[in-house]
Design an enzyme around this catalytic site. Structure first.
Site, PDB file in Angstrom:
ATOM      1  CD  GLU A 114      -2.896  -1.222   2.297  1.00  0.00           C
ATOM      2  OE1 GLU A 114      -4.115  -1.004   2.187  1.00  0.00           O
ATOM      3  OE2 GLU A 114      -2.351  -1.546   3.367  1.00  0.00           O
ATOM      4  CD  GLU A 134      -3.588  -6.432   3.843  1.00  0.00           C
ATOM      5  OE1 GLU A 134      -2.822  -5.478   3.980  1.00  0.00           O
ATOM      6  OE2 GLU A 134      -3.649  -7.123   2.793  1.00  0.00           O
TER       7      GLU A 134
END
Length: 260
Positions: A114, A134
């Site tokens: 990210e 995730e």
């Protein structure tokens, strides 16, 4: 100019800044690293740098994700605060005037990926591995991953990566348009720095306005984005940099831009 922090180093050479993640061994983005990254970004905003290179000092990873040890005690409100802090820091990196080029080797996972997505340009070597794992933890990417990834590679590919948690190697990431350049192992930083030098040699106002036009135009209808482009162009007309750039072209010499 050099600023040494424990886990994040900032070095400025002329008009190029190098931000180095150095939280060994894997650059896990814990609270300390994020705070120091935030400080480095703030320091950049006080300078006249024309390009930024973000890299890792770790032999194994660009950044291997967030600090999962904090998750068992996380409350809903704490989760919101955690994500908003990370988003604020990453957004600040994205919104800076100077373009940020990310040099990736080794692991770029979860929050590490990210962070790379928050940069303007990504250069990876063949050792790089990208993933958003995730959902395997029962959560989802929360530092802008679901949004920036889908804008970069398209919603279908983003869903494939996010929902399955599958990792991509450097070649696969390049083919998916997750990275802009793929280079031999060990050459990501060298290539990123060379590109930063190219960008730093252009008109800094032109680079900043072009970056803004691209970023803001993505969220606008084409007609409005075209008007945004026109307004940005108009701001450059009559600037000292435009006069210098045109005159240098006519005289067949290298321009000396001042950012005015």
């Amino acid at each position: 100019m050099t600023n040494q922090l424990d886990a994040v180093h900032l070095e400025i050479n002329d008009s190029i800044a190098v931000v180095t993640l150095d939280h060994q061994p894997l650059n896990v983005l814990n609270a300390t690293v994020l705070e120091q990254l935030d400080q480095a970004i703030d320091a950049l905003q006080e300078t006249e740098v024309r390009a930024v290179v973000l890299r890792s000092a770790s032999a194994k990873a660009f950044a291997a994700g967030a600090d999962i040890s904090q998750f068992p005690e996380l409350t809903k409100m704490g989760g919101i605060e955690l994500l908003e802090k990370g988003k604020r820091i990453f957004d600040k990196l994205t919104e800076g005037k100077a373009p940020v080029i990310c040099a990736v080797h080794g692991l770029a996972l979860g929050a590490g990926l990210e962070l790379a997505l928050a940069c303007d340009i990504r250069i990876a070597d063949h050792s790089a591995k990208f993933g958003l794992p995730e959902t395997g933890l029962g959560i989802l990417p929360g530092y802008g991953g679901t949004q920036r990834l889908s804008r970069l590679v398209g919603p279908g590919k983003a869903k494939e990566l996010v929902l399955s948690g599958v990792w991509l190697n450097g070649q696969e990431a390049y083919e998916a348009k997750l990275v802009e350049r793929l280079v031999p192992e060990g050459q990501a930083f060298e290539t990123a720095y060379a590109l930063a030098e190219q960008i730093a040699g252009k008109g800094p106002l032109a680079v900043a306005f072009a970056k803004e036009a691209i970023d803001e135009g993505l969220d606008l209808p084409l007609s409005e984005a075209q008007f945004l482009e026109t307004r940005m162009f108009a701001k450059l007309v009559g600037t000292e940099d435009m006069d210098e750039g045109v005159q240098a072209f006519i005289e067949k010499r290298k321009p000396n831009f001042t950012g005015k």
